[in-house]
Design a protein around this motif. Structure first.
Motif, PDB file in Angstrom:
ATOM      1  N   SER A  67       0.644  -2.227   9.611  1.00 36.97           N
ATOM      2  CA  SER A  67      -0.125  -2.429   8.381  1.00 36.97           C
ATOM      3  C   SER A  67      -0.895  -1.171   7.996  1.00 36.97           C
ATOM      4  O   SER A  67      -1.561  -1.148   6.973  1.00 36.97           O
ATOM      5  CB  SER A  67      -1.113  -3.576   8.587  1.00 36.97           C
ATOM      6  OG  SER A  67      -2.056  -3.226   9.583  1.00 36.97           O
ATOM      7  N   GLU A  69      -2.324   1.687   6.353  1.00 35.38           N
ATOM      8  CA  GLU A  69      -2.151   2.026   4.943  1.00 35.38           C
ATOM      9  C   GLU A  69      -1.790   3.493   4.742  1.00 35.38           C
ATOM     10  O   GLU A  69      -1.294   3.891   3.687  1.00 35.38           O
ATOM     11  CB  GLU A  69      -3.464   1.694   4.219  1.00 35.38           C
ATOM     12  CG  GLU A  69      -3.339   1.566   2.730  1.00 35.38           C
ATOM     13  CD  GLU A  69      -4.399   0.638   2.156  1.00 35.38           C
ATOM     14  OE1 GLU A  69      -4.567  -0.480   2.675  1.00 35.38           O
ATOM     15  OE2 GLU A  69      -5.053   1.027   1.195  1.00 35.38           O
ATOM     16  N   PHE A  88      11.502  -4.501   0.151  1.00 31.66           N
ATOM     17  CA  PHE A  88      10.352  -3.919   0.852  1.00 31.66           C
ATOM     18  C   PHE A  88       9.792  -4.909   1.862  1.00 31.66           C
ATOM     19  O   PHE A  88       9.863  -6.125   1.657  1.00 31.66           O
ATOM     20  CB  PHE A  88       9.224  -3.585  -0.142  1.00 31.66           C
ATOM     21  CG  PHE A  88       9.517  -2.431  -1.038  1.00 31.66           C
ATOM     22  CD1 PHE A  88       9.161  -1.145  -0.684  1.00 31.66           C
ATOM     23  CD2 PHE A  88      10.159  -2.635  -2.249  1.00 31.66           C
ATOM     24  CE1 PHE A  88       9.433  -0.069  -1.517  1.00 31.66           C
ATOM     25  CE2 PHE A  88      10.440  -1.570  -3.100  1.00 31.66           C
ATOM     26  CZ  PHE A  88      10.069  -0.283  -2.732  1.00 31.66           C
ATOM     27  N   ARG A  90       6.566  -6.741   3.251  1.00 27.87           N
ATOM     28  CA  ARG A  90       5.459  -7.183   2.398  1.00 27.87           C
ATOM     29  C   ARG A  90       4.185  -6.338   2.503  1.00 27.87           C
ATOM     30  O   ARG A  90       3.601  -5.955   1.503  1.00 27.87           O
ATOM     31  CB  ARG A  90       5.078  -8.635   2.716  1.00 27.87           C
ATOM     32  CG  ARG A  90       3.949  -9.166   1.844  1.00 27.87           C
ATOM     33  CD  ARG A  90       3.310 -10.402   2.426  1.00 27.87           C
ATOM     34  NE  ARG A  90       2.597 -10.115   3.648  1.00 27.87           N
ATOM     35  CZ  ARG A  90       1.337  -9.711   3.703  1.00 27.87           C
ATOM     36  NH1 ARG A  90       0.657  -9.545   2.594  1.00 27.87           N
ATOM     37  NH2 ARG A  90       0.759  -9.475   4.851  1.00 27.87           N
ATOM     38  N   ILE A  91       3.754  -6.052   3.728  1.00 29.87           N
ATOM     39  CA  ILE A  91       2.462  -5.364   3.867  1.00 29.87           C
ATOM     40  C   ILE A  91       2.555  -3.977   3.219  1.00 29.87           C
ATOM     41  O   ILE A  91       1.658  -3.555   2.488  1.00 29.87           O
ATOM     42  CB  ILE A  91       2.029  -5.236   5.341  1.00 29.87           C
ATOM     43  CG1 ILE A  91       1.968  -6.611   6.007  1.00 29.87           C
ATOM     44  CG2 ILE A  91       0.667  -4.556   5.442  1.00 29.87           C
ATOM     45  CD1 ILE A  91       1.656  -6.562   7.517  1.00 29.87           C
ATOM     46  N   ARG A  94       2.417  -4.174  -0.581  1.00 27.69           N
ATOM     47  CA  ARG A  94       1.048  -4.332  -1.119  1.00 27.69           C
ATOM     48  C   ARG A  94       0.245  -3.050  -0.915  1.00 27.69           C
ATOM     49  O   ARG A  94      -0.562  -2.684  -1.760  1.00 27.69           O
ATOM     50  CB  ARG A  94       0.316  -5.509  -0.443  1.00 27.69           C
ATOM     51  CG  ARG A  94       0.978  -6.823  -0.660  1.00 27.69           C
ATOM     52  CD  ARG A  94       0.390  -7.801  -1.637  1.00 27.69           C
ATOM     53  NE  ARG A  94      -0.360  -7.371  -2.788  1.00 27.69           N
ATOM     54  CZ  ARG A  94      -0.113  -7.788  -4.036  1.00 27.69           C
ATOM     55  NH1 ARG A  94       0.896  -8.587  -4.291  1.00 27.69           N
ATOM     56  NH2 ARG A  94      -0.873  -7.417  -5.023  1.00 27.69           N
ATOM     57  N   ASN A  95       0.456  -2.375   0.190  1.00 27.37           N
ATOM     58  CA  ASN A  95      -0.263  -1.119   0.414  1.00 27.37           C
ATOM     59  C   ASN A  95       0.119  -0.081  -0.642  1.00 27.37           C
ATOM     60  O   ASN A  95      -0.718   0.701  -1.084  1.00 27.37           O
ATOM     61  CB  ASN A  95       0.004  -0.576   1.817  1.00 27.37           C
ATOM     62  CG  ASN A  95      -0.771  -1.341   2.887  1.00 27.37           C
ATOM     63  OD1 ASN A  95      -1.711  -2.073   2.583  1.00 27.37           O
ATOM     64  ND2 ASN A  95      -0.376  -1.175   4.134  1.00 27.37           N
ATOM     65  N   ASN A  98      -1.553  -1.197  -3.878  1.00 27.49           N
ATOM     66  CA  ASN A  98      -3.001  -1.036  -3.775  1.00 27.49           C
ATOM     67  C   ASN A  98      -3.452   0.421  -3.794  1.00 27.49           C
ATOM     68  O   ASN A  98      -4.626   0.708  -3.978  1.00 27.49           O
ATOM     69  CB  ASN A  98      -3.508  -1.729  -2.501  1.00 27.49           C
ATOM     70  CG  ASN A  98      -3.396  -3.245  -2.619  1.00 27.49           C
ATOM     71  OD1 ASN A  98      -3.249  -3.774  -3.717  1.00 27.49           O
ATOM     72  ND2 ASN A  98      -3.451  -3.934  -1.501  1.00 27.49           N
ATOM     73  N   ASN A  99      -2.496   1.333  -3.592  1.00 27.67           N
ATOM     74  CA  ASN A  99      -2.827   2.754  -3.668  1.00 27.67           C
ATOM     75  C   ASN A  99      -2.190   3.437  -4.862  1.00 27.67           C
ATOM     76  O   ASN A  99      -2.192   4.662  -4.963  1.00 27.67           O
ATOM     77  CB  ASN A  99      -2.416   3.457  -2.369  1.00 27.67           C
ATOM     78  CG  ASN A  99      -3.373   3.092  -1.246  1.00 27.67           C
ATOM     79  OD1 ASN A  99      -4.473   3.612  -1.177  1.00 27.67           O
ATOM     80  ND2 ASN A  99      -2.973   2.166  -0.394  1.00 27.67           N
ATOM     81  N   VAL A 144       0.316  -7.071 -10.397  1.00 26.05           N
ATOM     82  CA  VAL A 144       0.764  -5.791  -9.863  1.00 26.05           C
ATOM     83  C   VAL A 144       0.618  -4.714 -10.938  1.00 26.05           C
ATOM     84  O   VAL A 144       0.120  -3.610 -10.677  1.00 26.05           O
ATOM     85  CB  VAL A 144       2.232  -5.887  -9.361  1.00 26.05           C
ATOM     86  CG1 VAL A 144       2.820  -4.503  -9.127  1.00 26.05           C
ATOM     87  CG2 VAL A 144       2.303  -6.708  -8.077  1.00 26.05           C
ATOM     88  N   LEU A 153      -5.936  -1.079  -5.973  1.00 23.74           N
ATOM     89  CA  LEU A 153      -6.608  -2.378  -5.894  1.00 23.74           C
ATOM     90  C   LEU A 153      -8.118  -2.260  -6.079  1.00 23.74           C
ATOM     91  O   LEU A 153      -8.729  -3.005  -6.836  1.00 23.74           O
ATOM     92  CB  LEU A 153      -6.311  -3.021  -4.523  1.00 23.74           C
ATOM     93  CG  LEU A 153      -7.076  -4.309  -4.198  1.00 23.74           C
ATOM     94  CD1 LEU A 153      -6.617  -5.457  -5.086  1.00 23.74           C
ATOM     95  CD2 LEU A 153      -6.911  -4.690  -2.727  1.00 23.74           C
TER      96      LEU A 153
END
Lengths: 176, 469
Positions: A67, A69, A88, A90-91, A94-95, A98-99, A144, A153
């Protein structure tokens, strides 16, 4: 919004440890050093040769593993604004969001591009343009899109909470 | 309508659901460690806000903490700094930290101490900035690994954005043969369905083999759900679960226990509940498993031969296998049995609990580690270490020639100096065999504690049944 660049193509199951080795998560404290280690254990040429605006193209389950980041952050800092993959983990997905790195799921485009070829991701039209044709990808979900549009995020949350006028913290990755 | 265990937990935690957007999920328990949380605390500090639920946030030191004598100063300056920052972040925000100066008697790997303290309970949503948060699913709780931006979001809001996954019934019926363990089940599932087999799915492990497992075995299975690509792993809570939780420090007590227990009993999937996908594994037929490649899906029965890339039709898979074998210095059709190992690691959030240590110790008792092999035994938590010492297991390990360490993640992630040298082979009870994971150029075989202990004795990859029969 459109992103155009040269493709760096990789296979299935590219994991976060080869994108950004775990040992660097606190031995590297300066964000400016992150890019020079991006994809270090996958493709040592990447960090040396990547140009701002280049695009990573991956297979299935891109970004599986940790996870941490930093894996998404080092790709962003290497100047890669978008990753096109078959799927992809999942984690990591989202990373990326979120960036402010755009993860695009488009298996057909992955098949239609080879390493070093020009590729364009047209976000508004939801199309990936490759030397072997154009391929549609599903529109980004509103949430998203909102996070990417805000640049990440935390920036999106600040906007929603009405605190965006406050100075954005300069967050470094090893704590201080 | 009939519902699955996953749906029961999910529905109880949705705070808001906007159309075509991820749900806003309430988080019951947030576990933090020293590596993925500092940036999130920095963010909060500079925004001038506090942790929303310090009482639902618990910290430990595990990833970078040395596993050598902790009464001595920490040699690694960066690790020392990371630990100081964690101590300050927890103190400033009123968060309980199980570390060196505070709570040292309960310190350990985040996914080991959560259950040990009774923090992990059925029906909960649990997050941690660590992908192995799936471990907590063994209790029928929904555990998600999250990134650091999400850690900051949960610290500040106690909520997480999450798209509703699909469900997969992973049915494992039958009884394991002697010498075959929970680790072999999960390595078997991942070898069969691949490291991407669980993409977009939550695995619920069902079947007679799961029902008869102890909680520690269930944790080993759920732990590696992430290696199978799934978002989380779940096992329905039952009497085994309730008996494990009862009486622990943070477990509900008295009337609160009765109330919680009544709810927990409603959580398991209804008999008619529909899953989106079904997978299965035959426990009766399972043999000890080992990985030969550079992802946990590249695994086989320990007596088999390494697959030949030329016989793989899928081009991408063929290339991946060729690359993996080249990194591993292995040949197609080669047997792994008898292959030399330089290091043996018994530990990690997958296999560092007391039952794992007992299994390894039973095999090492009265035997010696082979010459030239370094063996690290790293308990998952300080209480496990004490328990093992009370049972004399540390003496068995030491007498055999193994190093007996303090609790932490250690060689699983090789952040603290416990690692392989370039080109070395290690057999490891941990969860990842990625290139460089256990040290740059290091080559990892993943296996059970039994296989690891047997290989420590012989110095080569060994089927433990040869030594124990």
């Amino acid at each position: 919004m459109k992103f155009a660049g040269a493709a760096w193509k990789y296979g299935d199951d590219v994991n976060t440890d080869v994108i950004f080795p775990g040992k660097y998560t606190y031995t590297l404290t300066d964000l400016s050093q992150f890019a020079s280690h991006a994809l270090e254990d996958l493709d040592p040429d990447f960090a040396k040769q990547v140009q701002v605006g280049d695009i990573i193209v991956g297979g299935k389950n891109f970004g599986c593993g940790s996870s941490r980041e930093q894996a998404a952050v080092c790709i962003k800092l290497a100047g890669v604004p978008v990753i096109v993959a078959r799927s992809f983990a999942r984690i990591f997905f989202r990373n990326c969001v979120n960036n402010g790195v755009l993860p695009v799921v488009c298996p057909e485009a992955v098949d239609a591009v080879e390493k070093g070829e020009a590729i364009e991701v047209d976000v508004a039209a939801c199309i990936v343009r490759t030397p072997r044709g154009e391929f549609a990808f599903p529109p980004l979900s509103p949430s998203v899109a909102a996070i990417l549009e805000a640049g990440g995020l935390i920036k999106m949350l600040r906007r929603k909470l009405g605190t965006e006028h406050l100075p954005m913290p300069e967050v470094k990755f090893a704590g201080e | 309508m009939a519902k699955t265990l996953f749906e029961n937990i999910w529905d109880a935690h949705v705070v808001a659901q906007e159309p075509e957007s991820p749900a806003v999920l309430y988080i019951d328990l947030h576990l933090i460690h020293e590596v993925t949380s500092p940036q999130a605390f920095d963010g909060l500090r500079k925004r001038g806000i506090k942790v929303r639920r310090p009482d639902r946030t618990f910290g430990t030191l595990d990833h970078g903490i040395p596993t050598t004598d902790r009464s001595l100063p920490i040699v690694d300056e960066l690790a020392a700094r990371q630990i100081t920052i964690m101590e300050r972040n927890c103190a400033e925000n009123g968060i309980q930290l199980y570390g060196i100066k505070t709570g040292a008697d309960k310190q350990g790997i985040v996914h080991v101490i959560g259950p040990e303290l009774g923090l992990t309970q059925p029906g909960m949503t649990i997050v941690c900035g660590d992908s192995h948060t799936a471990t907590h699913g063994a209790f029928g709780s929904l555990g998600f690994g999250i990134g650091t931006s999400e850690v900051e979001m949960v610290l500040s809001t106690q909520c997480l954005l999450q798209r509703k996954p699909k469900t997969c019934n992973v049915r494992i019926d039958g009884a394991l043969k002697k010498g075959v363990t929970a680790k072999d089940i999960i390595l078997g599932i991942i070898a069969k369905y691949g490291v991407g087999g669980g993409t977009g799915l939550v695995y619920e492990y069902t079947g007679t083999a799961i029902r008869t497992m102890t909680m520690e075995e269930r944790m080993t299975v759920c732990n590696m759900s992430i290696e199978g690509g799934s978002r989380a792993g779940l096992i329905a809570p039952d009497e085994t679960t309730f008996n494990f939780v009862a009486g622990r420090e943070f477990a509900p007590k008295g009337a609160e226990w009765d109330k919680k227990l009544a709810w927990w009993k409603t959580l398991p999937s209804d008999a008619e509940a529909q899953y989106d996908v079904t997978y299965s594994l035959d426990a009766d037929a399972l043999e000890p498993m080992i990985t030969y490649g550079t992802n946990p899906g590249m695994g086989m029965n320990i007596t088999e031969r390494i697959p030949d890339p030329d016989k793989i039709a899928d081009l991408s898979q063929r290339k991946a296998l060729e690359k993996a074998l080249s990194y591993m210095g292995l040949q197609p059709n080669q047997q792994l049995l008898g292959h030399k190992v330089d290091m043996v690691f018994i530990g990690s959030c997958t296999n560092s609990r007391i039952s794992d240590l007992r299994e390894a110790a039973a095999l090492l008792k009265g035997r010696k580690v082979a010459e030239g092999v370094r063996v690290l035994v790293v308990p998952g938590s300080t209480p496990i270490k004490k328990q093992a010492e009370a049972e004399g297991l540390d003496q068995i390990f030491r007498a055999a020639g193994a190093e007996w360490r303090e609790a932490g993640c250690s060689a699983c992630i090789a952040m603290n100096g416990d690692q392989l040298e370039p080109g070395q082979y290690g057999i490891s009870t941990s969860n990842r065999n990625f290139e460089g994971r256990q040290g740059k150029g290091g080559r990892t075989f993943l296996a059970s504690p039994l296989t690891a202990a047997a290989s420590a004795v012989t110095g080569v990859v060994t089927d433990a049944r040869v030594l124990t029969n």
